[in-house]
Design a protein around this motif. Structure first.
Motif: not given
Length: 325
Positions: A279-280, A276, A294, A173, A24, A28, A283, A55-56, A287
Protein backbone atom coordinates in the motif's frame (compact mmCIF):
# COMPACT_ATOMS: atom_id res chain seq x y z
CA UNK A 1 36.09 -6.75 3.02
CA UNK A 2 33.65 -6.56 5.92
CA UNK A 3 33.75 -3.79 8.52
CA UNK A 4 32.18 -5.36 11.58
CA UNK A 5 30.54 -3.29 14.27
CA UNK A 6 29.43 -5.76 16.86
CA UNK A 7 26.53 -3.55 17.79
CA UNK A 8 25.26 -2.85 21.25
CA UNK A 9 23.00 -4.80 23.55
CA UNK A 10 20.59 -2.33 25.11
CA UNK A 11 18.87 -4.81 27.45
CA UNK A 12 18.58 -3.19 30.87
CA UNK A 13 19.18 0.32 29.53
CA UNK A 14 15.58 1.38 30.06
CA UNK A 15 15.39 2.69 26.47
CA UNK A 16 11.90 2.29 25.06
CA UNK A 17 9.66 3.53 22.26
CA UNK A 18 7.49 6.03 24.09
CA UNK A 19 5.67 7.20 20.95
CA UNK A 20 5.33 6.42 17.24
CA UNK A 21 4.21 8.64 14.38
CA UNK A 22 4.07 8.79 10.60
CA UNK A 23 3.16 11.11 7.76
CA UNK A 24 1.96 10.18 4.27
CA UNK A 25 1.78 12.81 1.52
CA UNK A 26 -1.69 13.90 0.42
CA UNK A 27 -1.50 12.38 -3.05
CA UNK A 28 -2.13 8.63 -3.07
CA UNK A 29 -1.50 7.12 -6.48
CA UNK A 30 -3.39 3.88 -7.02
CA UNK A 31 -2.20 1.15 -9.36
CA UNK A 32 -5.56 -0.48 -10.09
CA UNK A 33 -5.42 0.03 -13.86
CA UNK A 34 -3.07 1.52 -16.39
CA UNK A 35 -0.61 3.88 -14.71
CA UNK A 36 1.09 6.72 -16.59
CA UNK A 37 4.05 8.28 -14.83
CA UNK A 38 7.25 9.89 -16.05
CA UNK A 39 6.04 9.81 -19.64
CA UNK A 40 5.53 6.05 -19.66
CA UNK A 41 2.30 4.04 -19.41
CA UNK A 42 2.40 0.76 -17.54
CA UNK A 43 -0.24 -1.98 -18.00
CA UNK A 44 -2.15 -3.21 -14.93
CA UNK A 45 -0.12 -6.42 -14.71
CA UNK A 46 3.14 -4.48 -14.26
CA UNK A 47 2.16 -3.10 -10.86
CA UNK A 48 0.61 -6.42 -9.85
CA UNK A 49 3.87 -8.23 -10.60
CA UNK A 50 5.86 -5.74 -8.53
CA UNK A 51 3.41 -6.03 -5.64
CA UNK A 52 2.62 -2.35 -5.05
CA UNK A 53 -1.09 -1.47 -5.22
CA UNK A 54 -0.57 2.18 -4.29
CA UNK A 55 1.99 4.67 -3.04
CA UNK A 56 2.21 8.28 -1.89
CA UNK A 57 3.80 11.08 -3.92
CA UNK A 58 4.80 14.31 -2.15
CA UNK A 59 3.67 17.60 -3.65
CA UNK A 60 6.19 20.44 -3.98
CA UNK A 61 5.08 21.99 -0.69
CA UNK A 62 5.54 18.67 1.12
CA UNK A 63 9.26 19.11 1.55
CA UNK A 64 11.40 16.63 3.42
CA UNK A 65 11.52 18.98 6.42
CA UNK A 66 7.73 19.37 6.35
CA UNK A 67 7.13 15.62 6.27
CA UNK A 68 9.67 15.02 9.05
CA UNK A 69 8.04 17.64 11.28
CA UNK A 70 4.57 16.11 10.82
CA UNK A 71 5.79 12.62 11.68
CA UNK A 72 7.74 13.87 14.71
CA UNK A 73 4.74 15.86 15.99
CA UNK A 74 2.56 12.78 15.69
CA UNK A 75 5.11 10.69 17.59
CA UNK A 76 5.36 13.27 20.38
CA UNK A 77 1.58 13.47 20.61
CA UNK A 78 1.38 9.67 20.74
CA UNK A 79 3.95 9.70 23.57
CA UNK A 80 2.18 12.50 25.41
CA UNK A 81 5.41 14.48 25.44
CA UNK A 82 6.35 18.08 24.76
CA UNK A 83 8.96 19.08 22.20
CA UNK A 84 10.48 21.33 24.85
CA UNK A 85 11.52 18.19 26.76
CA UNK A 86 13.44 16.68 23.82
CA UNK A 87 17.21 16.47 24.23
CA UNK A 88 18.12 15.13 20.79
CA UNK A 89 16.67 15.13 17.26
CA UNK A 90 18.21 12.73 14.73
CA UNK A 91 16.98 12.86 11.15
CA UNK A 92 17.71 10.00 8.75
CA UNK A 93 17.39 10.82 5.05
CA UNK A 94 19.19 10.11 1.79
CA UNK A 95 16.93 11.40 -0.98
CA UNK A 96 17.19 15.14 -0.23
CA UNK A 97 20.74 15.66 1.02
CA UNK A 98 22.12 19.20 0.90
CA UNK A 99 25.41 20.89 1.66
CA UNK A 100 24.52 23.11 4.63
CA UNK A 101 22.67 23.55 6.82
CA UNK A 102 21.66 20.05 7.81
CA UNK A 103 17.90 19.53 7.77
CA UNK A 104 17.49 18.31 11.37
CA UNK A 105 18.04 21.72 13.04
CA UNK A 106 15.16 23.14 11.00
CA UNK A 107 12.98 20.20 12.06
CA UNK A 108 13.89 20.76 15.71
CA UNK A 109 13.14 24.48 15.46
CA UNK A 110 9.76 23.89 13.82
CA UNK A 111 8.88 21.33 16.50
CA UNK A 112 9.81 23.74 19.29
CA UNK A 113 12.69 21.55 20.49
CA UNK A 114 14.93 24.60 20.82
CA UNK A 115 17.26 23.06 23.41
CA UNK A 116 17.89 19.85 21.49
CA UNK A 117 21.05 18.82 19.69
CA UNK A 118 19.91 18.13 16.11
CA UNK A 119 21.77 16.53 13.22
CA UNK A 120 21.33 14.36 10.12
CA UNK A 121 22.49 10.81 9.42
CA UNK A 122 22.36 8.89 6.15
CA UNK A 123 23.09 5.18 5.65
CA UNK A 124 20.61 5.04 2.74
CA UNK A 125 17.76 2.62 3.53
CA UNK A 126 19.43 1.60 6.82
CA UNK A 127 19.01 5.19 7.99
CA UNK A 128 16.43 4.44 10.67
CA UNK A 129 18.64 1.74 12.21
CA UNK A 130 21.60 4.15 12.06
CA UNK A 131 19.59 6.98 13.60
CA UNK A 132 18.10 4.89 16.39
CA UNK A 133 21.41 3.30 17.33
CA UNK A 134 23.06 6.73 17.35
CA UNK A 135 20.31 8.22 19.52
CA UNK A 136 20.53 5.29 21.95
CA UNK A 137 24.28 5.82 22.26
CA UNK A 138 23.86 9.55 22.98
CA UNK A 139 21.13 8.96 25.57
CA UNK A 140 23.19 6.41 27.48
CA UNK A 141 26.35 8.54 27.26
CA UNK A 142 24.66 11.65 28.70
CA UNK A 143 23.26 11.00 32.21
CA UNK A 144 21.12 14.14 32.09
CA UNK A 145 19.51 13.34 28.74
CA UNK A 146 16.24 11.45 28.71
CA UNK A 147 14.48 11.77 25.37
CA UNK A 148 15.26 11.71 21.65
CA UNK A 149 13.13 12.01 18.54
CA UNK A 150 14.40 9.84 15.69
CA UNK A 151 12.83 10.72 12.35
CA UNK A 152 13.30 8.90 9.04
CA UNK A 153 12.05 10.66 5.91
CA UNK A 154 12.59 10.09 2.21
CA UNK A 155 11.04 11.38 -1.01
CA UNK A 156 11.97 8.25 -2.90
CA UNK A 157 9.78 9.06 -5.92
CA UNK A 158 12.31 11.73 -6.90
CA UNK A 159 15.06 9.14 -7.14
CA UNK A 160 13.25 6.91 -9.67
CA UNK A 161 14.60 7.31 -13.20
CA UNK A 162 11.71 8.16 -15.57
CA UNK A 163 10.78 5.17 -17.71
CA UNK A 164 11.93 2.56 -15.18
CA UNK A 165 9.82 0.24 -13.05
CA UNK A 166 11.10 2.00 -9.94
CA UNK A 167 8.32 4.52 -10.60
CA UNK A 168 5.84 1.82 -9.57
CA UNK A 169 7.73 0.90 -6.40
CA UNK A 170 9.28 4.00 -4.80
CA UNK A 171 7.07 6.04 -2.46
CA UNK A 172 7.36 9.08 -0.17
CA UNK A 173 6.80 9.07 3.61
CA UNK A 174 8.18 10.00 7.02
CA UNK A 175 8.14 8.02 10.25
CA UNK A 176 9.27 8.90 13.76
CA UNK A 177 9.95 7.35 17.15
CA UNK A 178 10.27 8.99 20.55
CA UNK A 179 13.08 7.08 22.25
CA UNK A 180 13.06 7.59 26.01
CA UNK A 181 15.05 6.43 29.03
CA UNK A 182 12.81 4.80 31.62
CA UNK A 183 12.83 1.97 34.15
CA UNK A 184 15.82 -0.33 33.48
CA UNK A 185 13.78 -3.25 34.86
CA UNK A 186 11.06 -2.75 32.24
CA UNK A 187 11.21 -5.79 29.92
CA UNK A 188 9.92 -3.75 26.98
CA UNK A 189 11.95 -1.40 24.81
CA UNK A 190 15.08 -1.52 22.69
CA UNK A 191 17.01 -4.74 23.29
CA UNK A 192 19.72 -4.83 20.63
CA UNK A 193 21.02 -3.07 17.53
CA UNK A 194 23.70 -3.69 14.94
CA UNK A 195 24.93 -1.85 11.84
CA UNK A 196 27.61 -3.34 9.61
CA UNK A 197 29.29 -2.33 6.36
CA UNK A 198 30.76 -4.26 3.45
CA UNK A 199 32.73 -1.58 1.60
CA UNK A 200 33.50 -3.89 -1.31
CA UNK A 201 29.81 -3.79 -2.28
CA UNK A 202 29.42 -0.01 -1.87
CA UNK A 203 28.60 0.57 -5.52
CA UNK A 204 25.87 -2.08 -5.82
CA UNK A 205 23.28 0.71 -5.60
CA UNK A 206 24.15 4.31 -6.40
CA UNK A 207 22.43 7.65 -7.01
CA UNK A 208 24.85 10.28 -8.24
CA UNK A 209 24.75 13.84 -9.49
CA UNK A 210 23.43 15.52 -11.46
CA UNK A 211 20.04 13.72 -11.61
CA UNK A 212 20.42 11.52 -8.53
CA UNK A 213 18.40 8.68 -10.05
CA UNK A 214 18.80 5.24 -8.48
CA UNK A 215 21.10 2.89 -10.35
CA UNK A 216 21.04 -0.69 -9.00
CA UNK A 217 23.22 -3.52 -10.26
CA UNK A 218 21.70 -6.91 -11.18
CA UNK A 219 23.24 -8.61 -8.13
CA UNK A 220 21.31 -6.34 -5.75
CA UNK A 221 18.57 -8.85 -4.91
CA UNK A 222 20.93 -11.68 -3.98
CA UNK A 223 23.11 -9.32 -1.93
CA UNK A 224 20.09 -7.85 -0.14
CA UNK A 225 18.79 -11.30 0.79
CA UNK A 226 22.20 -12.52 2.01
CA UNK A 227 22.78 -9.36 4.03
CA UNK A 228 19.31 -9.43 5.60
CA UNK A 229 19.75 -13.06 6.65
CA UNK A 230 23.20 -12.31 8.05
CA UNK A 231 21.77 -9.50 10.18
CA UNK A 232 18.85 -11.60 11.41
CA UNK A 233 21.09 -14.55 12.29
CA UNK A 234 23.53 -12.25 14.09
CA UNK A 235 20.92 -10.51 16.22
CA UNK A 236 19.03 -13.71 17.07
CA UNK A 237 22.23 -15.55 17.95
CA UNK A 238 23.50 -12.68 20.12
CA UNK A 239 20.29 -12.84 22.13
CA UNK A 240 19.91 -16.62 22.33
CA UNK A 241 16.79 -16.60 20.18
CA UNK A 242 15.38 -18.59 17.29
CA UNK A 243 13.15 -17.33 14.51
CA UNK A 244 10.18 -18.98 16.21
CA UNK A 245 10.73 -16.82 19.32
CA UNK A 246 9.91 -13.53 17.59
CA UNK A 247 6.35 -12.35 17.07
CA UNK A 248 7.06 -10.26 13.98
CA UNK A 249 9.69 -9.47 11.40
CA UNK A 250 9.16 -5.83 10.37
CA UNK A 251 11.87 -5.23 7.76
CA UNK A 252 12.79 -2.50 5.36
CA UNK A 253 10.95 -3.80 2.28
CA UNK A 254 12.80 -3.85 -1.02
CA UNK A 255 10.72 -5.86 -3.45
CA UNK A 256 8.80 -9.13 -3.64
CA UNK A 257 11.86 -11.17 -4.60
CA UNK A 258 13.81 -9.94 -1.58
CA UNK A 259 10.86 -10.59 0.70
CA UNK A 260 10.51 -14.18 -0.50
CA UNK A 261 14.23 -14.82 -0.10
CA UNK A 262 14.28 -13.51 3.47
CA UNK A 263 11.18 -15.46 4.50
CA UNK A 264 12.52 -18.67 3.02
CA UNK A 265 15.99 -18.17 4.49
CA UNK A 266 14.61 -17.65 7.98
CA UNK A 267 11.91 -20.32 7.59
CA UNK A 268 9.52 -17.58 8.72
CA UNK A 269 5.75 -18.09 8.45
CA UNK A 270 4.31 -15.58 6.00
CA UNK A 271 1.89 -14.30 8.65
CA UNK A 272 4.85 -13.11 10.78
CA UNK A 273 6.34 -11.04 7.94
CA UNK A 274 4.84 -7.59 8.37
CA UNK A 275 5.22 -4.71 5.91
CA UNK A 276 2.95 -2.10 4.31
CA UNK A 277 4.85 -2.44 1.03
CA UNK A 278 1.72 -3.26 -0.99
CA UNK A 279 0.00 0.00 0.00
CA UNK A 280 2.95 2.40 0.52
CA UNK A 281 5.71 1.03 -1.70
CA UNK A 282 9.40 1.17 -0.80
CA UNK A 283 9.75 4.37 1.23
CA UNK A 284 13.50 4.16 1.84
CA UNK A 285 14.66 4.75 5.40
CA UNK A 286 11.11 5.65 6.50
CA UNK A 287 9.80 2.14 5.84
CA UNK A 288 10.33 0.60 9.29
CA UNK A 289 9.00 3.45 11.49
CA UNK A 290 5.93 4.05 9.29
CA UNK A 291 5.07 0.35 9.52
CA UNK A 292 5.51 0.37 13.31
CA UNK A 293 3.32 3.46 13.63
CA UNK A 294 0.65 2.33 11.18
CA UNK A 295 0.34 -1.23 12.49
CA UNK A 296 0.40 -0.16 16.14
CA UNK A 297 -2.32 2.36 15.40
CA UNK A 298 -4.45 -0.32 13.69
CA UNK A 299 -3.93 -2.81 16.52
CA UNK A 300 -1.92 -5.39 14.56
CA UNK A 301 1.17 -4.72 16.66
CA UNK A 302 0.51 -4.92 20.40
CA UNK A 303 2.28 -4.11 23.62
CA UNK A 304 4.61 -6.95 24.56
CA UNK A 305 5.26 -8.13 20.99
CA UNK A 306 8.88 -9.10 20.28
CA UNK A 307 9.93 -7.59 16.95
CA UNK A 308 13.00 -7.95 14.75
CA UNK A 309 13.67 -5.35 12.04
CA UNK A 310 16.32 -5.73 9.34
CA UNK A 311 17.46 -3.21 6.74
CA UNK A 312 20.01 -3.03 3.93
CA UNK A 313 21.21 -0.01 1.98
CA UNK A 314 23.80 1.44 -0.34
CA UNK A 315 27.17 1.72 1.30
CA UNK A 316 26.87 -1.37 1.54
CA UNK A 317 25.20 -1.22 4.96
CA UNK A 318 23.14 -3.86 6.68
CA UNK A 319 21.66 -3.52 10.13
CA UNK A 320 18.99 -4.65 12.51
CA UNK A 321 17.02 -3.87 15.64
CA UNK A 322 15.48 -6.13 18.28
CA UNK A 323 12.83 -4.61 20.53
CA UNK A 324 9.77 -5.39 22.59
CA UNK A 325 6.83 -3.03 22.14
Amino acid sequence: MHARTEGRTWTGSGLKFAGLGHYYPRHLRRHDGEVTVGGRTYPPEAAAELGVRSLHVADEDETLEFMAVQAARNALENAGRSAADVDLVVLANWTDRQWIPEIAPGVAAELGAHGALAFDVCGACTGFVHGLQTAASFLTAHPGWKRAVVVAADRFTRRARPGTRGQLVFGDAAGAVVLEKGDPDDPSGLLDSVLDCDASEADTVAARAPEGFLRPKPELIDLAVRSSLRVADNVLDRNGLKTSDIDWLVPHPGNNAIHAGVRDGLDLPVEKFLTNFADRGNTGCASIPIALSEFTQSGVLKSGDLVLSTAVGSGWYYGGLLYRL
